[in-house]
Design a protein around this motif. Structure first.
Motif, PDB file in Angstrom:
ATOM      1  N   ALA A 178     -33.018  37.198   9.169  1.00  0.00           N
ATOM      2  CA  ALA A 178     -33.558  37.751   8.070  1.00  0.00           C
ATOM      3  C   ALA A 178     -34.478  39.315   8.343  1.00  0.00           C
ATOM      4  N   ALA A 179     -34.383  39.735   9.837  1.00  0.00           N
ATOM      5  CA  ALA A 179     -34.823  40.779   9.172  1.00  0.00           C
ATOM      6  C   ALA A 179     -34.419  41.842   8.666  1.00  0.00           C
ATOM      7  N   LYS A 180     -32.818  41.955   9.372  1.00  0.00           N
ATOM      8  CA  LYS A 180     -31.631  42.687   8.442  1.00  0.00           C
ATOM      9  C   LYS A 180     -31.528  42.511   7.258  1.00  0.00           C
ATOM     10  N   VAL A 181     -32.090  41.278   6.469  1.00  0.00           N
ATOM     11  CA  VAL A 181     -31.838  41.501   4.991  1.00  0.00           C
ATOM     12  C   VAL A 181     -33.311  41.962   4.798  1.00  0.00           C
ATOM     13  N   VAL A 182     -34.153  41.750   5.714  1.00  0.00           N
ATOM     14  CA  VAL A 182     -35.769  42.374   5.005  1.00  0.00           C
ATOM     15  C   VAL A 182     -35.231  43.769   4.682  1.00  0.00           C
ATOM     16  N   TYR A 183     -34.681  44.409   5.535  1.00  0.00           N
ATOM     17  CA  TYR A 183     -34.568  45.618   5.964  1.00  0.00           C
ATOM     18  C   TYR A 183     -34.424  46.577   5.258  1.00  0.00           C
ATOM     19  N   TYR A 184     -32.487  45.862   4.807  1.00  0.00           N
ATOM     20  CA  TYR A 184     -32.295  46.306   3.684  1.00  0.00           C
ATOM     21  C   TYR A 184     -32.238  46.237   2.291  1.00  0.00           C
ATOM     22  N   ALA A 185     -33.214  45.292   2.339  1.00  0.00           N
ATOM     23  CA  ALA A 185     -33.955  45.185   1.100  1.00  0.00           C
ATOM     24  C   ALA A 185     -35.016  46.059   0.727  1.00  0.00           C
ATOM     25  N   LEU A 186     -35.704  46.690   1.727  1.00  0.00           N
ATOM     26  CA  LEU A 186     -36.654  47.188   1.589  1.00  0.00           C
ATOM     27  C   LEU A 186     -36.434  49.088   1.599  1.00  0.00           C
ATOM     28  N   LYS A 187     -35.321  48.972   2.183  1.00  0.00           N
ATOM     29  CA  LYS A 187     -34.266  50.586   2.268  1.00  0.00           C
ATOM     30  C   LYS A 187     -33.829  50.753   1.077  1.00  0.00           C
ATOM     31  N   ALA A 188     -33.456  49.647   0.385  1.00  0.00           N
ATOM     32  CA  ALA A 188     -32.642  50.245  -1.013  1.00  0.00           C
ATOM     33  C   ALA A 188     -33.665  50.247  -2.247  1.00  0.00           C
ATOM     34  N   VAL A 189     -34.972  50.236  -1.876  1.00  0.00           N
ATOM     35  CA  VAL A 189     -35.762  50.508  -2.740  1.00  0.00           C
ATOM     36  C   VAL A 189     -36.521  51.518  -2.017  1.00  0.00           C
ATOM     37  N   VAL A 190     -36.731  51.669  -0.934  1.00  0.00           N
ATOM     38  CA  VAL A 190     -37.223  52.712  -0.657  1.00  0.00           C
ATOM     39  C   VAL A 190     -36.693  54.128  -0.168  1.00  0.00           C
ATOM     40  N   ILE A 191     -35.810  53.693  -0.150  1.00  0.00           N
ATOM     41  CA  ILE A 191     -34.407  55.097   0.667  1.00  0.00           C
ATOM     42  C   ILE A 191     -33.427  55.400  -0.674  1.00  0.00           C
ATOM     43  N   ALA A 192     -33.373  56.074  -1.250  1.00  0.00           N
ATOM     44  CA  ALA A 192     -31.459  56.023  -1.756  1.00  0.00           C
ATOM     45  C   ALA A 192     -30.768  55.623  -1.347  1.00  0.00           C
ATOM     46  N   PRO A 193     -30.469  54.233  -2.308  1.00  0.00           N
ATOM     47  CA  PRO A 193     -29.072  53.353  -2.014  1.00  0.00           C
ATOM     48  C   PRO A 193     -27.879  53.832  -1.556  1.00  0.00           C
ATOM     49  N   ALA A 194     -27.932  55.568  -2.024  1.00  0.00           N
ATOM     50  CA  ALA A 194     -26.846  55.765  -1.775  1.00  0.00           C
ATOM     51  C   ALA A 194     -25.686  55.482  -0.586  1.00  0.00           C
ATOM     52  N   VAL A 195     -26.760  55.817   0.810  1.00  0.00           N
ATOM     53  CA  VAL A 195     -26.413  56.004   2.270  1.00  0.00           C
ATOM     54  C   VAL A 195     -26.793  54.567   2.572  1.00  0.00           C
ATOM     55  N   LEU A 196     -27.417  53.468   2.104  1.00  0.00           N
ATOM     56  CA  LEU A 196     -27.649  52.013   2.403  1.00  0.00           C
ATOM     57  C   LEU A 196     -27.733  51.276   3.688  1.00  0.00           C
TER      58      LEU A 196
END
Length: 163
Positions: free
Chosen positions: A117-135
């Motif tokens: 679940a934490a991985k899902v949170v991490y990647y969801a937030l990363k997609a918003v905070v950091i450019a999703p190009a290198v998700l």
């Protein structure tokens, strides 16, 4: 007498937290010196789980979840500030969700579900905070292996601690 016991516990947690934070700060240096991509093993997760095993207070795990990436960002410059926010959310999710799930579930499913679940949170937030190009920077199979490795080690050590 109760105050002395609390003071000792706080002192023990402070020493443990300082050691885990220092270890977190050494990871980038060791990685650079050895040219090994240690980040693929998710070492901060391993350190958080170690803190959860050594300490019995889930609130201390939340403190570690915030401090390890933040101090590492300030001292070593890794992770970057944007990625640090994602890592704090990931580690805090592991600590908080494990605390809730372990009340009703066995240790192994609790820790595995918490980490996933934490991985899902991490990647969801990363997609918003950091450019999703290198998700996704680390192969999914490597991340799954780290989840199973650290979850299994945590569960085995936790069962041993309970005896």
């Amino acid at each position: 007498m109760n105050t002395m016991v609390k003071t000792r516990a706080i002192g023990r947690y402070a020493i443990m937290d300082a050691a885990l934070i220092a270890a977190a700060c050494l990871i980038p240096a060791v990685s650079h010196l050895t040219a090994l991509p240690l980040y693929m093993l998710n070492p901060m997760l391993a350190l958080l789980l170690a803190g959860m095993l050594l300490g019995k207070d889930w609130r201390n795990a939340l403190v570690l979840a915030v401090l390890m990436p933040a101090v590492n960002c300030l001292v070593a410059g890794m992770p970057t500030a944007a990625k640090m926010v994602c890592m704090v959310a990931e580690l805090a999710t592991v600590a908080g969700l494990f605390h809730l799930l372990s009340r009703r579930w066995a240790v192994l499913p609790s820790v595995l579900v918490s980490i996933l679940a934490a991985k899902v949170v991490y990647y969801a937030l990363k997609a918003v905070v950091i450019a999703p190009a290198v998700l996704i920077g680390t192969a999914w199979w490597m991340q799954l292996g780290a989840v199973v490795l650290w979850g299994g080690v945590f569960a085995a050590l936790n069962v041993r601690r309970e005896r």
